[in-house]
Design a protein around this motif. Structure first.
Motif, mmCIF file in Angstrom:
data_model
loop_
_atom_site.group_PDB
_atom_site.id
_atom_site.type_symbol
_atom_site.label_atom_id
_atom_site.label_comp_id
_atom_site.label_asym_id
_atom_site.label_seq_id
_atom_site.Cartn_x
_atom_site.Cartn_y
_atom_site.Cartn_z
ATOM 1 N N LEU A 2 -31.982 -29.579 1.703
ATOM 2 C CA LEU A 2 -31.661 -30.990 1.866
ATOM 3 C C LEU A 2 -31.159 -31.585 0.558
ATOM 4 O O LEU A 2 -30.142 -32.289 0.527
ATOM 5 N N ALA A 3 -31.858 -31.297 -0.537
ATOM 6 C CA ALA A 3 -31.464 -31.836 -1.836
ATOM 7 C C ALA A 3 -30.063 -31.369 -2.213
ATOM 8 O O ALA A 3 -29.235 -32.158 -2.695
ATOM 9 N N VAL A 4 -29.783 -30.091 -1.983
ATOM 10 C CA VAL A 4 -28.467 -29.538 -2.319
ATOM 11 C C VAL A 4 -27.379 -30.167 -1.453
ATOM 12 O O VAL A 4 -26.296 -30.519 -1.947
ATOM 13 N N GLN A 5 -27.634 -30.336 -0.181
ATOM 14 C CA GLN A 5 -26.638 -30.907 0.717
ATOM 15 C C GLN A 5 -26.317 -32.364 0.357
ATOM 16 O O GLN A 5 -25.152 -32.776 0.384
ATOM 17 N N VAL A 6 -27.355 -33.133 0.016
ATOM 18 C CA VAL A 6 -27.126 -34.532 -0.366
ATOM 19 C C VAL A 6 -26.349 -34.601 -1.676
ATOM 20 O O VAL A 6 -25.417 -35.399 -1.817
ATOM 21 N N LEU A 7 -26.722 -33.761 -2.638
ATOM 22 C CA LEU A 7 -26.004 -33.743 -3.909
ATOM 23 C C LEU A 7 -24.552 -33.335 -3.692
ATOM 24 O O LEU A 7 -23.644 -33.914 -4.309
ATOM 25 N N ARG A 8 -24.293 -32.366 -2.835
ATOM 26 C CA ARG A 8 -22.924 -31.944 -2.552
ATOM 27 C C ARG A 8 -22.130 -33.079 -1.900
ATOM 28 O O ARG A 8 -20.973 -33.332 -2.249
ATOM 29 N N PRO A 56 -26.201 -38.161 4.506
ATOM 30 C CA PRO A 56 -27.651 -38.159 4.763
ATOM 31 C C PRO A 56 -28.088 -39.372 5.572
ATOM 32 O O PRO A 56 -27.469 -40.427 5.526
ATOM 33 N N THR A 57 -29.153 -39.195 6.311
ATOM 34 C CA THR A 57 -29.750 -40.295 7.053
ATOM 35 C C THR A 57 -30.742 -41.032 6.163
ATOM 36 O O THR A 57 -31.066 -40.599 5.052
ATOM 37 N N ARG A 58 -31.248 -42.148 6.669
ATOM 38 C CA ARG A 58 -32.254 -42.896 5.920
ATOM 39 C C ARG A 58 -33.508 -42.058 5.707
ATOM 40 O O ARG A 58 -34.116 -42.085 4.637
ATOM 41 N N LEU A 61 -32.947 -39.594 2.828
ATOM 42 C CA LEU A 61 -33.051 -40.210 1.499
ATOM 43 C C LEU A 61 -34.512 -40.509 1.156
ATOM 44 O O LEU A 61 -34.920 -40.374 -0.006
ATOM 45 N N LYS A 62 -35.277 -40.904 2.152
ATOM 46 C CA LYS A 62 -36.701 -41.167 1.917
ATOM 47 C C LYS A 62 -37.407 -39.880 1.492
ATOM 48 O O LYS A 62 -38.220 -39.876 0.551
ATOM 49 N N ALA A 63 -37.075 -38.777 2.180
ATOM 50 C CA ALA A 63 -37.680 -37.491 1.828
ATOM 51 C C ALA A 63 -37.231 -37.030 0.449
ATOM 52 O O ALA A 63 -38.027 -36.470 -0.328
ATOM 53 N N ALA A 75 -30.732 -39.931 -4.570
ATOM 54 C CA ALA A 75 -30.915 -40.713 -3.341
ATOM 55 C C ALA A 75 -30.375 -42.133 -3.509
ATOM 56 O O ALA A 75 -29.746 -42.680 -2.595
ATOM 57 N N ASP A 76 -30.599 -42.736 -4.664
ATOM 58 C CA ASP A 76 -30.081 -44.085 -4.926
ATOM 59 C C ASP A 76 -28.559 -44.093 -4.896
ATOM 60 O O ASP A 76 -27.930 -45.004 -4.327
#
Length: 284
Positions: A2-8, A56-58, A61-63, A75-76
């Motif tokens: 999840l972290a990698v996908q959001v960063l990408r 990402p969904t809300r 980002l919370k996770a 996330a911010d």
């Protein structure tokens, strides 16, 4: 993952923002250029290079925020990018509202836009004559009413005096003050020379006293000047934010009709002004 996908996803969106910005203004200098370069370099490194990006969904980002540093910052950043993509208003608010020097200018421009929309809805034909500027030596628009009346519309109306060959009362009254700033005029002026005028003074402030007192004083001053030398029938108003001016209110003075109005009252004000014979009376 999840972290990698959001960063990408963030890196891809930032790359697009960068590309679009440079395409519009190649010489632009980004204060965050070094940080952006570091983000783009990550796109060449595993596992980011092969990660599948996805907005990402809300809950995502919370996770991600629970993971601690540096993922809270990611996330911010993702939140800002998502909101900017979904809403231009959000992006404008984040970029422009912190600047005190631009907020009142945006209010001024917004009131001009609402005035033009109100004129069009009142059946008027609008012709743009020249770009907007801080000081208009000539009218910016020509307005033709359904009845065939022709109006001139100024954005920053200090140039109306020279344009119409009429001496400025302010200049005459302050000639003995050598250092006085000579430019003086209403924020917006809709004028049928010699016949009638609608004067709009834009007061952007959350302070009710500033809108009420300063707005009233300026509306009266500009209204008197206009009635004395430019038009027989005058309506002069101060326009303040909706949160400050709860309703339109008017009074009759020797110069004509004076009042304070919220932006939402402009449509009725303009419609009445355009369609009344002399424009001198506007309903409360």
């Amino acid at each position: 993952m999840l972290a990698v996908q959001v960063l990408r996803w963030c890196a891809d969106r930032l790359m697009q923002v960068w590309t679009d910005s440079v395409a519009v203004q190649p010489e632009v200098q980004f204060g965050s250029a070094d940080q952006l370069a570091a983000v783009f370099a990550l796109l060449e490194i595993e596992p980011l290079s092969s990660a599948a990006p996805g907005m990402p969904t809300r809950a995502d980002l919370k996770a991600l925020r629970r993971e601690g540093a540096p993922w809270g910052s990611v996330a911010d950043a993702a939140h800002v990018l998502i909101e900017a993509e979904r809403s231009v208003d959000f992006l404008m608010y984040r970029l422009l509202m912190p600047d005190e020097e631009i907020r009142w200018r945006l209010f001024h421009l917004s009131i001009l836009g609402m005035l033009l929309i109100a004129l069009r809805e009142a059946g008027c034909q609008i012709t743009s004559l020249r770009p907007l500027s801080a000081k208009s030596g000539a009218p910016n628009y020509e307005i033709a009413s359904p009845a065939g009346e022709v109006y001139l519309l100024w954005f920053e109306a200090s140039g109306v005096w020279a344009h119409l060959g009429s001496p400025s009362p302010f200049v005459e009254a302050t000639r003995g003050i050598s250092q006085a700033h000579r430019s003086n005029g209403a924020d917006l002026l809709l004028l049928s020379p010699g016949v009638k005028a609608l004067v709009l003074e834009c007061k952007y402030s959350w302070n009710q006293d500033v809108v009420a007192r300063n707005g009233y004083y300026q509306a009266v001053a500009y209204g008197v000047e206009t009635r004395t030398r430019l038009a027989k029938n005058v309506v002069s108003v101060a326009v303040g934010p909706e949160s400050v001016v709860s309703a339109a209110s008017f009074t009759n003075l020797t110069l004509g009709r004076v009042g304070t109005v919220p932006p939402s009252a402009l449509a009725a004000l303009v419609d009445h002004f355009v369609h009344q014979g002399n424009g001198a009376v506007v309903a409360d």
